[in-house]
Motif scaffolding. Sequence first.
Motif, PDB file in Angstrom:
ATOM      1  N   ILE A  93      49.051  18.397  11.343  1.00 46.33           N
ATOM      2  CA  ILE A  93      48.921  19.522  11.607  1.00 46.33           C
ATOM      3  C   ILE A  93      47.447  20.040  11.732  1.00 46.33           C
ATOM      4  O   ILE A  93      47.068  21.258  12.380  1.00 46.33           O
ATOM      5  CB  ILE A  93      49.894  20.567  11.168  1.00 46.33           C
ATOM      6  CG1 ILE A  93      49.442  20.744   9.609  1.00 46.33           C
ATOM      7  CG2 ILE A  93      51.248  20.192  11.120  1.00 46.33           C
ATOM      8  CD1 ILE A  93      49.958  21.930   8.686  1.00 46.33           C
ATOM      9  N   ARG A  94      46.454  19.491  10.973  1.00 41.15           N
ATOM     10  CA  ARG A  94      45.114  19.903  10.838  1.00 41.15           C
ATOM     11  C   ARG A  94      44.198  18.552  10.285  1.00 41.15           C
ATOM     12  O   ARG A  94      44.471  18.128   9.492  1.00 41.15           O
ATOM     13  CB  ARG A  94      44.861  20.966   9.872  1.00 41.15           C
ATOM     14  CG  ARG A  94      43.428  21.574   9.700  1.00 41.15           C
ATOM     15  CD  ARG A  94      43.273  22.667  10.757  1.00 41.15           C
ATOM     16  NE  ARG A  94      41.957  23.072  10.708  1.00 41.15           N
ATOM     17  CZ  ARG A  94      41.484  24.368  11.427  1.00 41.15           C
ATOM     18  NH1 ARG A  94      42.500  25.199  11.587  1.00 41.15           N
ATOM     19  NH2 ARG A  94      40.228  24.776  11.317  1.00 41.15           N
ATOM     20  N   ASN A  96      40.455  17.868   9.502  1.00 40.43           N
ATOM     21  CA  ASN A  96      39.217  18.145   9.022  1.00 40.43           C
ATOM     22  C   ASN A  96      38.262  17.098   8.821  1.00 40.43           C
ATOM     23  O   ASN A  96      38.647  15.828   9.140  1.00 40.43           O
ATOM     24  CB  ASN A  96      39.163  18.940   7.791  1.00 40.43           C
ATOM     25  CG  ASN A  96      40.143  20.179   7.728  1.00 40.43           C
ATOM     26  OD1 ASN A  96      40.084  21.143   8.825  1.00 40.43           O
ATOM     27  ND2 ASN A  96      40.944  20.560   6.943  1.00 40.43           N
ATOM     28  N   SER A  99      39.439  15.841   5.247  1.00 42.64           N
ATOM     29  CA  SER A  99      40.899  15.712   4.851  1.00 42.64           C
ATOM     30  C   SER A  99      41.992  16.212   5.969  1.00 42.64           C
ATOM     31  O   SER A  99      41.438  16.624   7.196  1.00 42.64           O
ATOM     32  CB  SER A  99      40.947  16.981   3.868  1.00 42.64           C
ATOM     33  OG  SER A  99      40.921  18.497   4.730  1.00 42.64           O
ATOM     34  N   HIS A 101      45.756  17.546   6.923  1.00 43.05           N
ATOM     35  CA  HIS A 101      47.068  18.208   6.396  1.00 43.05           C
ATOM     36  C   HIS A 101      48.124  17.776   7.374  1.00 43.05           C
ATOM     37  O   HIS A 101      48.112  18.011   8.380  1.00 43.05           O
ATOM     38  CB  HIS A 101      46.988  19.880   6.430  1.00 43.05           C
ATOM     39  CG  HIS A 101      45.958  20.361   5.323  1.00 43.05           C
ATOM     40  ND1 HIS A 101      46.583  20.982   4.272  1.00 43.05           N
ATOM     41  CD2 HIS A 101      44.812  20.506   5.318  1.00 43.05           C
ATOM     42  CE1 HIS A 101      45.470  21.414   3.422  1.00 43.05           C
ATOM     43  NE2 HIS A 101      44.476  21.178   4.012  1.00 43.05           N
ATOM     44  N   THR A 103      52.738  17.891   7.854  1.00 41.01           N
ATOM     45  CA  THR A 103      54.081  18.313   7.220  1.00 41.01           C
ATOM     46  C   THR A 103      54.871  17.004   7.722  1.00 41.01           C
ATOM     47  O   THR A 103      54.902  16.082   8.557  1.00 41.01           O
ATOM     48  CB  THR A 103      54.647  19.496   8.294  1.00 41.01           C
ATOM     49  OG1 THR A 103      54.515  19.196   9.559  1.00 41.01           O
ATOM     50  CG2 THR A 103      53.607  20.538   8.042  1.00 41.01           C
ATOM     51  N   LEU A 117      54.888  19.019   2.372  1.00 41.48           N
ATOM     52  CA  LEU A 117      53.466  19.085   2.906  1.00 41.48           C
ATOM     53  C   LEU A 117      52.664  18.087   2.003  1.00 41.48           C
ATOM     54  O   LEU A 117      52.890  17.960   0.850  1.00 41.48           O
ATOM     55  CB  LEU A 117      52.996  20.504   2.323  1.00 41.48           C
ATOM     56  CG  LEU A 117      53.580  21.832   3.120  1.00 41.48           C
ATOM     57  CD1 LEU A 117      53.069  23.121   2.459  1.00 41.48           C
ATOM     58  CD2 LEU A 117      53.421  21.951   4.355  1.00 41.48           C
ATOM     59  N   LEU A 119      48.514  16.647   1.552  1.00 41.41           N
ATOM     60  CA  LEU A 119      47.147  16.650   1.650  1.00 41.41           C
ATOM     61  C   LEU A 119      46.523  15.214   1.604  1.00 41.41           C
ATOM     62  O   LEU A 119      46.777  14.549   0.722  1.00 41.41           O
ATOM     63  CB  LEU A 119      46.629  17.637   0.899  1.00 41.41           C
ATOM     64  CG  LEU A 119      45.004  17.688   0.598  1.00 41.41           C
ATOM     65  CD1 LEU A 119      44.448  18.087   1.994  1.00 41.41           C
ATOM     66  CD2 LEU A 119      44.664  18.445  -0.773  1.00 41.41           C
TER      67      LEU A 119
ATOM     68  N   ASN B  76      49.414  25.738   1.827  1.00 39.47           N
ATOM     69  CA  ASN B  76      48.064  24.896   2.001  1.00 39.47           C
ATOM     70  C   ASN B  76      47.290  25.554   3.027  1.00 39.47           C
ATOM     71  O   ASN B  76      47.584  25.991   3.979  1.00 39.47           O
ATOM     72  CB  ASN B  76      48.742  23.458   2.805  1.00 39.47           C
ATOM     73  CG  ASN B  76      49.222  22.615   1.500  1.00 39.47           C
ATOM     74  OD1 ASN B  76      49.654  22.894   0.616  1.00 39.47           O
ATOM     75  ND2 ASN B  76      49.226  21.346   1.936  1.00 39.47           N
ATOM     76  N   PHE B  77      46.278  25.400   2.589  1.00 40.57           N
ATOM     77  CA  PHE B  77      44.968  26.100   2.994  1.00 40.57           C
ATOM     78  C   PHE B  77      44.468  25.058   4.055  1.00 40.57           C
ATOM     79  O   PHE B  77      43.554  24.096   3.385  1.00 40.57           O
ATOM     80  CB  PHE B  77      44.057  26.825   2.167  1.00 40.57           C
ATOM     81  CG  PHE B  77      44.561  27.870   1.353  1.00 40.57           C
ATOM     82  CD1 PHE B  77      44.760  29.056   1.753  1.00 40.57           C
ATOM     83  CD2 PHE B  77      45.193  27.823  -0.057  1.00 40.57           C
ATOM     84  CE1 PHE B  77      45.225  30.312   1.359  1.00 40.57           C
ATOM     85  CE2 PHE B  77      45.816  28.645  -0.550  1.00 40.57           C
ATOM     86  CZ  PHE B  77      45.746  29.875  -0.238  1.00 40.57           C
ATOM     87  N   ALA B  78      44.620  24.963   5.262  1.00 39.97           N
ATOM     88  CA  ALA B  78      44.298  23.807   6.167  1.00 39.97           C
ATOM     89  C   ALA B  78      43.126  23.950   6.698  1.00 39.97           C
ATOM     90  O   ALA B  78      42.269  22.964   6.922  1.00 39.97           O
ATOM     91  CB  ALA B  78      45.351  23.390   7.166  1.00 39.97           C
ATOM     92  N   GLY B  79      42.627  25.217   7.059  1.00 38.31           N
ATOM     93  CA  GLY B  79      41.400  25.378   7.765  1.00 38.31           C
ATOM     94  C   GLY B  79      40.906  26.935   7.415  1.00 38.31           C
ATOM     95  O   GLY B  79      41.836  27.821   7.023  1.00 38.31           O
ATOM     96  N   PRO B  80      39.668  27.235   7.874  1.00 37.76           N
ATOM     97  CA  PRO B  80      39.270  28.741   7.481  1.00 37.76           C
ATOM     98  C   PRO B  80      39.910  29.704   8.410  1.00 37.76           C
ATOM     99  O   PRO B  80      40.353  29.319   9.598  1.00 37.76           O
ATOM    100  CB  PRO B  80      37.714  28.517   7.664  1.00 37.76           C
ATOM    101  CG  PRO B  80      37.543  27.477   8.597  1.00 37.76           C
ATOM    102  CD  PRO B  80      38.635  26.588   8.336  1.00 37.76           C
ATOM    103  N   SER B 115      49.648  26.601   6.177  1.00 38.36           N
ATOM    104  CA  SER B 115      51.051  26.084   6.206  1.00 38.36           C
ATOM    105  C   SER B 115      51.710  26.318   5.052  1.00 38.36           C
ATOM    106  O   SER B 115      51.104  25.922   3.881  1.00 38.36           O
ATOM    107  CB  SER B 115      50.997  24.446   6.738  1.00 38.36           C
ATOM    108  OG  SER B 115      52.169  24.002   6.681  1.00 38.36           O
ATOM    109  N   VAL B 223      43.045  24.147  -1.820  1.00 38.94           N
ATOM    110  CA  VAL B 223      43.799  23.534  -0.944  1.00 38.94           C
ATOM    111  C   VAL B 223      44.933  23.673  -0.627  1.00 38.94           C
ATOM    112  O   VAL B 223      45.832  23.915   0.241  1.00 38.94           O
ATOM    113  CB  VAL B 223      43.046  21.974  -0.862  1.00 38.94           C
ATOM    114  CG1 VAL B 223      43.329  21.441   0.520  1.00 38.94           C
ATOM    115  CG2 VAL B 223      41.450  21.958  -0.886  1.00 38.94           C
TER     116      VAL B 223
END
Lengths: 283, 283
Positions: A93-94, A96, A99, A101, A103, A117, A119, B76-80, B115, B223
Amino acid sequence: MSHDLPKSDVAEHKPHVFDQAIALHATSDEGHYQGYIPAAYFNMVGPFGGVIASTLLNGVLSHPQHEGEPVSMTVNFAGPIADADFEVTATLIRQNRSSQHWTVQLAQEGAIAISALVLMAIRRETWEGSDLTMPAGLPSAESLPSFDTRQLPPWFHNYDFRYIEGGLELVAGMKAQENARTRLWIQDKPARPLDFLSLMALSDCFFPRVFLRRGQMMPAGTVSMTTYFHAGRDQLAEAGLQPLFAEARAQRYSRNYFDQVGELWSQSGELLATTQQIVYFKG
Amino acid sequence: MSHDLPKSDVAEHKPHVFDQAIALHATSDEGHYQGYIPAAYFNMVGPFGGVIASTLLNGVLSHPQHEGEPVSMTVNFAGPIADADFEVTATLIRQNRSSQHWTVQLAQEGAIAISALVLMAIRRETWEGSDLTMPAGLPSAESLPSFDTRQLPPWFHNYDFRYIEGGLELVAGMKAQENARTRLWIQDKPARPLDFLSLMALSDCFFPRVFLRRGQMMPAGTVSMTTYFHAGRDQLAEAGLQPLFAEARAQRYSRNYFDQVGELWSQSGELLATTQQIVYFKG
């Protein structure tokens, strides 16, 4: 021309029962897999949660777009898994710089049973530290009896449990404990080199703390579990084929739910993973 | 006919700054919302993680299909998050007899930034117990100075921090600590009756443990965070407007990531929530 192997070699080359259990079959649709967890890892209702979690993690690690190593995985056990094939879908889903992310969901007959989830990260050397140390003066795994799992559901047979304190035998003895701390040495049976997949499953090796605290069995099951991986691929390989030291404790039991926390250590005293879960109970 | 209120009443009826921050605007599509977190809750890069988590939880609690109370939330903090509007989507992925599993995502310009997984449940009375007790002999909140947040990012101004040990002032003093334990009394400022939304945000009130351990600031950010709610709506209301006792510790710091665990207690010694997070750091 056929190259039949002698029978002993066939046995040797057969995948470990754990790898058979978490195997996924890729479909033509990227990130979509089919799987089935065999009876060898069944628990009371459906498969052992740890092997379910590993199966979903395997969905990420089998995906051609995955990068780096698992850092964190949360698995929500939303519904039971029937003794039948299922579909696993892993979605990035993301992305970076260092890193990812993901699902991951497991569905049967169109109903979502498990949602996770993950990471992933490319980790680099930084300052290293630990605010926890492995308890000193532990008896060695070799000096302790291997727990007799014969009366227990099948998944137990795939692990060698050597309880130091707070073992499941106390539950059978119906003796309530003042707290729910368990300490044990644990290892796949037969032994299997440690990796993220087996460590994920091992982080769910603790039976529900409420059994120990109350000295009785009751309906109980993990609903959400989170594991953080502190060690990398190489460090896990070093931990190798030796048993891990594992400890679990409970925090609060209230209105159908309690939480338990745990740590898994290599024999050399390296903290490999920390874990927590929230568990349903009725009683 | 207009019913103009006197100015003092207008101020009184204006929602708390926290409720303004987590407000979501329902769209015609069920489970889809628009939101914007105002500058009052900004951190170094984007909004304070705790208020982001609460905004996503608000997406579930605002959904007409939600049932019961939050038991567990993983974010989950996937991006800013940029200083702009965003979309929140709350999806009920599994409805059981007494529990619900939700996924929630926050997106900006089509990219997923956050997410989350949420477990809701209708909880019933069961056996009650706790294996943790609140530390004894704590100094009262009133006896401690309120931490001066003036030099800090805006979100700090919305909380009253009264550090017992391991305060952020130690970081400014550049004194490395032997471990990263922090103990404090904390409360929304201005005071606001406690509920699941504010408790979710409060469970992220601990600055990165690595600052304390190393006695220096460095790039760091949560994260993934998981909070388990042990108290119900009524118990939170009882905890009312008094400060909570909060404690956080770290476990292991290795290759860009460390984990921290924490507990939040009512003044009367009830464990309201337990929490853990994995935090990125560079240094």
